[in-house]
Design an enzyme around this catalytic site. Structure first.
Site, short mmCIF file in Angstrom:
data_model
loop_
_atom_site.label_atom_id
_atom_site.label_comp_id
_atom_site.label_asym_id
_atom_site.label_seq_id
_atom_site.Cartn_x
_atom_site.Cartn_y
_atom_site.Cartn_z
N ASP A 79 25.55 50.76 -5.08
CA ASP A 79 25.89 50.56 -3.68
C ASP A 79 24.60 51.14 -2.96
O ASP A 79 23.74 50.54 -2.22
CB ASP A 79 27.02 50.96 -3.08
CG ASP A 79 26.85 50.81 -1.62
OD1 ASP A 79 26.43 50.15 -0.98
OD2 ASP A 79 27.80 51.79 -1.05
N HIS A 90 33.15 45.91 -1.82
CA HIS A 90 33.11 47.43 -1.80
C HIS A 90 33.17 47.74 -0.22
O HIS A 90 33.46 48.82 -0.03
CB HIS A 90 32.13 48.07 -2.49
CG HIS A 90 31.02 47.88 -2.00
ND1 HIS A 90 29.92 46.84 -2.21
CD2 HIS A 90 30.01 48.70 -0.99
CE1 HIS A 90 28.79 47.03 -1.85
NE2 HIS A 90 28.72 47.90 -0.99
N ASP A 91 32.60 46.86 0.72
CA ASP A 91 32.39 47.10 2.04
C ASP A 91 33.61 46.37 2.97
O ASP A 91 33.41 46.50 4.34
CB ASP A 91 30.95 46.80 2.49
CG ASP A 91 30.18 48.18 2.12
OD1 ASP A 91 30.60 49.09 2.17
OD2 ASP A 91 28.82 47.71 2.22
N GLU A 104 35.64 49.01 4.86
CA GLU A 104 34.97 49.91 5.63
C GLU A 104 34.21 49.21 6.80
O GLU A 104 34.08 49.44 7.94
CB GLU A 104 33.79 50.57 4.82
CG GLU A 104 32.98 51.45 5.62
CD GLU A 104 32.11 52.46 4.66
OE1 GLU A 104 30.93 52.52 4.94
OE2 GLU A 104 32.44 52.90 3.40
N ASP A 105 33.67 47.91 6.50
CA ASP A 105 32.90 47.20 7.50
C ASP A 105 33.67 46.01 8.09
O ASP A 105 32.85 45.28 8.83
CB ASP A 105 31.71 46.77 6.69
CG ASP A 105 30.91 48.02 6.64
OD1 ASP A 105 30.85 49.19 7.31
OD2 ASP A 105 29.76 47.89 5.85
N HIS A 129 23.06 42.22 0.00
CA HIS A 129 23.51 43.45 -0.31
C HIS A 129 24.75 43.37 -1.49
O HIS A 129 24.47 44.13 -2.64
CB HIS A 129 23.85 44.35 0.88
CG HIS A 129 24.55 45.64 0.43
ND1 HIS A 129 23.88 46.48 -0.29
CD2 HIS A 129 25.75 46.20 0.67
CE1 HIS A 129 24.78 47.64 -0.45
NE2 HIS A 129 25.77 47.50 0.21
#
Length: 205
Positions: free
Chosen positions: A146, A82-83, A86-87, A56
């Site tokens: 995204d 980018h994640d 957040e993740d 991804h």
């Protein structure tokens, strides 16, 4: 019009070789470090359909490089990363220390925050999506790429209810953000038609 899809199953070494003429050796090294960092933090995470999470991340970068012609290495590193906040357990400060203020700021723009006191997760998500309307252009193109990666094969999502809700959310909140970016505007228009059967949650066919 056939929907253009972006894959990264071959992994970073193959993309790196393909893009060697687009970037300086130094920029490739900077991207190497971002990919290594993301792979380390995301570890064994997978996407809802079961593919490795790094696919991804690299799909997002591929959209920016091949569809938009982005060569700004900070924007591309932010796309790779980018994640991570957040993740994973990675902190914004860890990103800042490793990659600098600009990359950290771009990552922050596309990171959904924890719900503020008194807000439900759904309300917090809506607030985050609304905030994107004021995002700087570089952050917005990362977000559009995204979401493109997330929805380009929406029929493969294992939860039928999620397919419909994600289609409707994208149409309502993300598609309008794409209108000032001609390539994204065209792509999302085609996407809306391709997956229109999900608009009311009805099964395909």
């Amino acid at each position: 019009m056939v929907l253009e899809r972006f894959e990264a199953k071959a992994g970073w070494p193959v993309l790196r070789d393909e893009w060697a003429s687009r970037f300086s050796p130094r920029d490739l090294e900077l991207l190497d470090a971002a990919v290594e960092f993301a792979v380390r933090w995301h570890a064994e995470q997978v996407r809802p359909a079961g593919e490795p999470y790094v696919e991804h991340l690299l799909e997002v970068v591929r959209v920016l490089v091949e569809a938009l012609g982005v060569v700004d290495v900070d924007v591309l590193r932010a796309a790779v990363l980018h994640d991570v906040v957040e993740d994973t357990a990675c902190s914004p400060e860890t990103v800042r220390i490793g990659f600098g203020d600009r990359v950290a700021e771009l990552v922050e723009w596309v990171t959904k925050p924890e719900p503020a006191e008194g807000l439900s997760p759904a309300e917090a998500r809506e607030a985050y999506l609304s905030r994107l309307q004021s995002a700087p252009t570089d952050a917005l193109v990362v977000k559009l790429a995204d979401r493109l990666s997330n929805v380009q094969r929406l029929d493969t999502h294992p939860r039928p209810d999620k397919r419909g809700s994600y289609y409707r959310e994208t149409a309502r909140t993300i598609v309008p953000l794409a209108q000032d970016h001609p390539w994204f505007g065209r792509w999302y228009a085609t996407w809306l038609e391709t997956f229109a059967h999900l608009a009311d949650g009805a099964p395909h066919g």
